[in-house]
Design an enzyme around this catalytic site. Structure first.
Site, short mmCIF file in Angstrom:
data_model
loop_
_atom_site.label_atom_id
_atom_site.label_comp_id
_atom_site.label_asym_id
_atom_site.label_seq_id
_atom_site.Cartn_x
_atom_site.Cartn_y
_atom_site.Cartn_z
CE LYS A 12 -3.83 -2.23 0.33
NZ LYS A 12 -5.32 -2.35 -0.49
CB CYS A 13 -0.77 5.02 -0.94
SG CYS A 13 0.37 5.96 -0.88
N PRO A 14 2.68 4.45 0.76
CG PRO A 14 4.19 5.32 2.01
CD PRO A 14 3.28 4.70 2.41
#
Length: 82
Positions: A12-14
């Site tokens: 998942k981001c980042p």
């Protein structure tokens, strides 16, 4: 010219953008990096990263479950001149 595959599925981001940045640093100009992601935000994050680095990016596949980017490492001197 070499092509490297980077499997970032499930991250998942980042993390996809950070790991892509790290992988690009190890490449030579003209090398290709194929990045596989599942995070929908990577469609925004990775192109933004590539705008910063001056490399070239293309989304080669985009489905509900997967996004594949093909990134070409730019010539550093050419990226700074342009």
């Amino acid at each position: 010219m070499t092509q490297t595959k980077l499997d970032l599925t499930g991250l998942k981001c980042p993390l996809p953008a950070l790991k892509t940045r790290k992988a690009l640093k190890a490449l030579q100009p003209g090398d290709l990096l194929e990045v596989h992601c599942t995070d929908p935000l990577s469609v925004i994050d990775i192109p933004n990263l590539i705008r910063e680095t001056g490399d070239k990016v293309e989304i080669t596949e985009r489905t509900e479950k997967r996004i594949v980017f093909l990134i070409e490492k730019a010539d550093v001197a050419g990226a700074q001149a342009g």
